[in-house]
Design an enzyme around this catalytic site. Structure first.
Site, PDB file in Angstrom:
ATOM      1  N   ASP A   1      -2.792  -7.595  -4.855  1.00 39.86           N
ATOM      2  CA  ASP A   1      -4.067  -7.685  -3.776  1.00 39.86           C
ATOM      3  C   ASP A   1      -3.294  -8.550  -2.543  1.00 39.86           C
ATOM      4  O   ASP A   1      -3.156  -9.615  -2.891  1.00 39.86           O
ATOM      5  CB  ASP A   1      -5.300  -8.320  -4.256  1.00 39.86           C
ATOM      6  CG  ASP A   1      -6.202  -8.458  -3.179  1.00 39.86           C
ATOM      7  OD1 ASP A   1      -5.959  -8.231  -1.861  1.00 39.86           O
ATOM      8  OD2 ASP A   1      -7.519  -8.806  -3.486  1.00 39.86           O
ATOM      9  N   VAL A   2      -2.951  -8.003  -1.580  1.00 35.28           N
ATOM     10  CA  VAL A   2      -2.217  -8.716  -0.346  1.00 35.28           C
ATOM     11  C   VAL A   2      -2.951  -9.837   0.237  1.00 35.28           C
ATOM     12  O   VAL A   2      -2.607 -10.826   0.892  1.00 35.28           O
ATOM     13  CB  VAL A   2      -1.926  -7.869   0.723  1.00 35.28           C
ATOM     14  CG1 VAL A   2      -0.586  -6.958   0.030  1.00 35.28           C
ATOM     15  CG2 VAL A   2      -2.670  -7.169   1.464  1.00 35.28           C
TER      16      VAL A   2
ATOM     17  N   ILE B   1      -4.344   9.572  11.918  1.00 36.47           N
ATOM     18  CA  ILE B   1      -3.386  10.435  11.144  1.00 36.47           C
ATOM     19  C   ILE B   1      -4.429  11.073  10.083  1.00 36.47           C
ATOM     20  O   ILE B   1      -5.016  10.265   9.303  1.00 36.47           O
ATOM     21  CB  ILE B   1      -2.578   9.325  10.743  1.00 36.47           C
ATOM     22  CG1 ILE B   1      -2.026   8.446  11.823  1.00 36.47           C
ATOM     23  CG2 ILE B   1      -1.343   9.883   9.690  1.00 36.47           C
ATOM     24  CD1 ILE B   1      -1.157   8.830  12.922  1.00 36.47           C
TER      25      ILE B   1
ATOM     26  N   GLY C   1       0.887  -1.052   0.063  1.00 37.03           N
ATOM     27  CA  GLY C   1       0.142   0.126   0.145  1.00 37.03           C
ATOM     28  C   GLY C   1       0.835   1.445   0.039  1.00 37.03           C
ATOM     29  O   GLY C   1       0.594   2.001   0.727  1.00 37.03           O
TER      30      GLY C   1
ATOM     31  N   TYR D   1     -12.060  -4.176  12.176  1.00 36.20           N
ATOM     32  CA  TYR D   1     -10.590  -3.647  12.026  1.00 36.20           C
ATOM     33  C   TYR D   1     -10.066  -3.582  13.265  1.00 36.20           C
ATOM     34  O   TYR D   1      -8.717  -4.117  13.141  1.00 36.20           O
ATOM     35  CB  TYR D   1     -11.004  -1.808  11.646  1.00 36.20           C
ATOM     36  CG  TYR D   1      -9.676  -1.192  11.560  1.00 36.20           C
ATOM     37  CD1 TYR D   1      -9.267  -1.190  10.460  1.00 36.20           C
ATOM     38  CD2 TYR D   1      -9.502  -0.375  12.195  1.00 36.20           C
ATOM     39  CE1 TYR D   1      -8.058  -0.353  10.118  1.00 36.20           C
ATOM     40  CE2 TYR D   1      -8.073   0.420  12.100  1.00 36.20           C
ATOM     41  CZ  TYR D   1      -7.475   0.388  10.909  1.00 36.20           C
ATOM     42  OH  TYR D   1      -6.504   1.268  10.802  1.00 36.20           O
TER      43      TYR D   1
ATOM     44  N   ARG E   1      -0.172   5.799  -1.549  1.00 35.62           N
ATOM     45  CA  ARG E   1      -0.672   6.785  -0.905  1.00 35.62           C
ATOM     46  C   ARG E   1      -0.605   6.742   0.520  1.00 35.62           C
ATOM     47  O   ARG E   1      -0.388   5.790   1.020  1.00 35.62           O
ATOM     48  CB  ARG E   1      -2.222   7.162  -1.363  1.00 35.62           C
ATOM     49  CG  ARG E   1      -3.228   5.723  -1.330  1.00 35.62           C
ATOM     50  CD  ARG E   1      -4.269   5.835  -2.374  1.00 35.62           C
ATOM     51  NE  ARG E   1      -5.197   4.736  -2.153  1.00 35.62           N
ATOM     52  CZ  ARG E   1      -6.068   4.811  -1.079  1.00 35.62           C
ATOM     53  NH1 ARG E   1      -6.386   5.698  -0.288  1.00 35.62           N
ATOM     54  NH2 ARG E   1      -6.951   3.667  -0.932  1.00 35.62           N
TER      55      ARG E   1
ATOM     56  N   SER F   1      -2.729  -0.545  14.715  1.00 32.53           N
ATOM     57  CA  SER F   1      -3.607   0.786  15.227  1.00 32.53           C
ATOM     58  C   SER F   1      -3.729   0.769  16.878  1.00 32.53           C
ATOM     59  O   SER F   1      -3.879  -0.180  17.188  1.00 32.53           O
ATOM     60  CB  SER F   1      -4.911   0.719  14.498  1.00 32.53           C
ATOM     61  OG  SER F   1      -5.756   1.612  14.991  1.00 32.53           O
TER      62      SER F   1
ATOM     63  N   ALA G   1     -10.186  -6.086  15.440  1.00 30.34           N
ATOM     64  CA  ALA G   1      -9.762  -7.358  15.736  1.00 30.34           C
ATOM     65  C   ALA G   1      -8.799  -7.729  14.673  1.00 30.34           C
ATOM     66  O   ALA G   1      -7.692  -8.286  15.142  1.00 30.34           O
ATOM     67  CB  ALA G   1     -10.822  -8.376  15.286  1.00 30.34           C
TER      68      ALA G   1
ATOM     69  N   LYS H   1      -6.315  -5.598  13.739  1.00 31.09           N
ATOM     70  CA  LYS H   1      -5.015  -4.884  14.445  1.00 31.09           C
ATOM     71  C   LYS H   1      -4.588  -5.605  15.416  1.00 31.09           C
ATOM     72  O   LYS H   1      -3.453  -5.632  15.681  1.00 31.09           O
ATOM     73  CB  LYS H   1      -5.330  -3.144  14.562  1.00 31.09           C
ATOM     74  CG  LYS H   1      -5.786  -2.772  13.206  1.00 31.09           C
ATOM     75  CD  LYS H   1      -4.694  -2.696  12.147  1.00 31.09           C
ATOM     76  CE  LYS H   1      -4.809  -1.966  11.041  1.00 31.09           C
ATOM     77  NZ  LYS H   1      -3.774  -1.894   9.855  1.00 31.09           N
TER      78      LYS H   1
HETATM   79  P1  NAP Z   1      -5.518   4.741   3.062  1.00 27.40           P
HETATM   80  O1  NAP Z   1      -4.774   6.401   2.664  1.00 27.40           O
HETATM   81  O2  NAP Z   1      -6.693   4.395   2.977  1.00 27.40           O
HETATM   82  O3  NAP Z   1      -4.385   3.827   2.274  1.00 27.40           O
HETATM   83  C1  NAP Z   1      -4.612   2.522   2.366  1.00 27.40           C
HETATM   84  C2  NAP Z   1      -3.622   1.788   1.606  1.00 27.40           C
HETATM   85  O4  NAP Z   1      -3.871   0.349   1.562  1.00 27.40           O
HETATM   86  C3  NAP Z   1      -3.481   2.070   0.082  1.00 27.40           C
HETATM   87  O5  NAP Z   1      -2.102   2.495  -0.430  1.00 27.40           O
HETATM   88  C4  NAP Z   1      -4.084   0.865  -0.729  1.00 27.40           C
HETATM   89  O6  NAP Z   1      -3.726   0.579  -1.885  1.00 27.40           O
HETATM   90  C5  NAP Z   1      -3.624  -0.248   0.275  1.00 27.40           C
HETATM   91  N1  NAP Z   1      -4.620  -1.402   0.202  1.00 27.40           N
HETATM   92  C6  NAP Z   1      -6.086  -1.552   0.373  1.00 27.40           C
HETATM   93  N2  NAP Z   1      -6.320  -2.755   0.251  1.00 27.40           N
HETATM   94  C7  NAP Z   1      -5.368  -3.428  -0.422  1.00 27.40           C
HETATM   95  C8  NAP Z   1      -4.990  -4.608  -1.038  1.00 27.40           C
HETATM   96  N3  NAP Z   1      -5.883  -5.671  -0.810  1.00 27.40           N
HETATM   97  N4  NAP Z   1      -3.945  -5.173  -1.262  1.00 27.40           N
HETATM   98  C9  NAP Z   1      -2.775  -4.140  -1.451  1.00 27.40           C
HETATM   99  N5  NAP Z   1      -3.022  -2.796  -0.763  1.00 27.40           N
HETATM  100  C10 NAP Z   1      -4.186  -2.511  -0.466  1.00 27.40           C
HETATM  101  O7  NAP Z   1      -4.848   4.587   4.515  1.00 27.40           O
HETATM  102  P2  NAP Z   1      -3.701   5.129   5.591  1.00 27.40           P
HETATM  103  O8  NAP Z   1      -4.306   5.933   6.545  1.00 27.40           O
HETATM  104  O9  NAP Z   1      -2.498   5.599   4.823  1.00 27.40           O
HETATM  105  O10 NAP Z   1      -3.436   3.894   6.396  1.00 27.40           O
HETATM  106  C11 NAP Z   1      -1.999   2.717   6.169  1.00 27.40           C
HETATM  107  C12 NAP Z   1      -2.322   2.094   7.239  1.00 27.40           C
HETATM  108  O11 NAP Z   1      -2.302   2.452   8.543  1.00 27.40           O
HETATM  109  C13 NAP Z   1      -3.459   1.049   7.317  1.00 27.40           C
HETATM  110  O12 NAP Z   1      -3.258  -0.392   7.648  1.00 27.40           O
HETATM  111  C14 NAP Z   1      -4.125   1.439   8.567  1.00 27.40           C
HETATM  112  O13 NAP Z   1      -5.288   0.750   9.094  1.00 27.40           O
HETATM  113  C15 NAP Z   1      -3.059   2.136   9.302  1.00 27.40           C
HETATM  114  N6  NAP Z   1      -3.832   3.099  10.088  1.00 27.40           N
HETATM  115  C16 NAP Z   1      -4.121   4.354   9.641  1.00 27.40           C
HETATM  116  C17 NAP Z   1      -4.633   5.359  10.567  1.00 27.40           C
HETATM  117  C18 NAP Z   1      -5.160   6.643  10.207  1.00 27.40           C
HETATM  118  O14 NAP Z   1      -5.659   7.420  11.245  1.00 27.40           O
HETATM  119  N7  NAP Z   1      -5.129   6.842   9.095  1.00 27.40           N
HETATM  120  C19 NAP Z   1      -4.636   4.979  12.151  1.00 27.40           C
HETATM  121  C20 NAP Z   1      -4.270   3.733  12.538  1.00 27.40           C
HETATM  122  C21 NAP Z   1      -3.890   2.723  11.484  1.00 27.40           C
HETATM  123  P3  NAP Z   1      -4.855   0.939  -3.243  1.00 27.40           P
HETATM  124  O15 NAP Z   1      -5.240   2.236  -3.008  1.00 27.40           O
HETATM  125  O16 NAP Z   1      -3.738   0.574  -4.197  1.00 27.40           O
HETATM  126  O17 NAP Z   1      -5.665  -0.258  -2.867  1.00 27.40           O
END
Ligand code: NAP
Length: 249
Positions: free
Chosen positions: A63-64, A188, A12, A155, A15, A142, A157, A159
């Protein structure tokens, strides 16, 4: 350039937090494989930004949640850059709903990407790392995996599962020169949180001692630290990067 000659795979990485992690690892000298599943243009942009910094990058679709696709991805990374020394399991999705309304598919979709996907990549990465007797695995969990969250049973569960996966893998790989740690971000600023209403954001801010949402760079800096030589004696840990939200919890 602490990570010069190291090869990193960031799932991922197109972005959000993943892109920032790619750029930060590249700034430390790593060659970066940028994984994406749907956002090809974003992944290409991450690679372009890395090349602009003078770094080396490739983009790889997978797709992971699909093990065969992950196998093909690792084969492609190995062919184009070499076996990864660093894996950041960052891919994640949400399908929020209260438990009474949550469908079994909403539950399993999130587990399949967030937890099963992390397992697939960890399994495939650890083989090469054991061979090299050096490796760094960083799993993005998370804080809700620590404290739970109404509306996010699936989600949370997934994490919490990532945290247990991290500790188990850390124990298995500790004698092989491979560290495995998790980062637990708070809230974030990314696409994932952009969908939240103003009232939810206000409520969240009330629970954050630092009174601000985190930035992808806050998570990327922690990930780069866990990949550095300075973190060699740290394994099986969960580092909360959350503006103080879960301290003492
Ligand atoms: P995001 O902007 O929604 O990005 C999600 C990323 O996951 C994208 O790059 C997407 O790639 C990829 N992804 C989704 N489904 C996938 C799949 N089946 N196979 C491969 N890649 C896949 O989210 P983010 O906020 O940057 O989150 C990144 C990580 O941090 C996640 O694990 C999220 O749970 C964790 N996190 C985020 C927050 C927050 O507040 N933002 C808080 C705690 C934890 P594509 O678009 O190419 O599918």
């Amino acid at each position: 350039m602490e990570l010069e000659e190291k090869i990193a795979l960031v799932t991922g990485g197109g972005r959000g937090i993943g892109r920032e992690i790619c750029l930060t690892l590249a700034k430390s000298g790593a060659a970066v494989a940028v994984n994406y599943s749907g956002s090809e243009a974003a992944a290409l942009e991450t690679a372009r930004l890395i090349e602009e910094l003078g770094g080396r990058a490739v983009t790889i679709r997978a797709d992971v949640s699909d093990y065969a696709a992950c196998e093909a991805m690792f084969a492609a990374v190995e062919e184009q850059l070499g076996a990864p020394d660093i894996l950041v399991n960052n891919s994640g999705i949400t399908r929020d709903n209260l438990i009474l309304r949550m469908s079994p598919e909403e539950f399993s979709d999130v587990i399949n990407v967030n937890l099963q996907g992390a397992f697939h990549c960890l399994k495939l990465a650890s083989k090469g790392m054991i061979k090299k007797r050096w490796g760094r695995i960083v799993n993005i969990a998370s804080i809700v995996g620590l404290i739970g969250n109404a509306g996010q049973a699936n989600y949370a569960a997934s994490k919490a599962g990532i945290i247990a996966l991290t500790k188990s893998a850390a124990r298995e790989l500790a004698g092989r020169g491979v560290t495995v740690n998790a980062i637990a971000p708070g809230f974030i600023e990314t696409d994932m949180t952009a969908v939240l209403s103003e009232s939810v954001r206000e409520q969240m801010l009330g629970n954050i001692p630092q009174k601000r949402l985190g930035l992808p760079a806050d998570i990327a800096a922690a990930a780069a630290f866990l990949c550095s030589g300075g973190a060699a004696y740290i394994t099986g840990q969960v580092l909360a990067v959350d503006g103080g939200m879960t301290m003492g919890g």
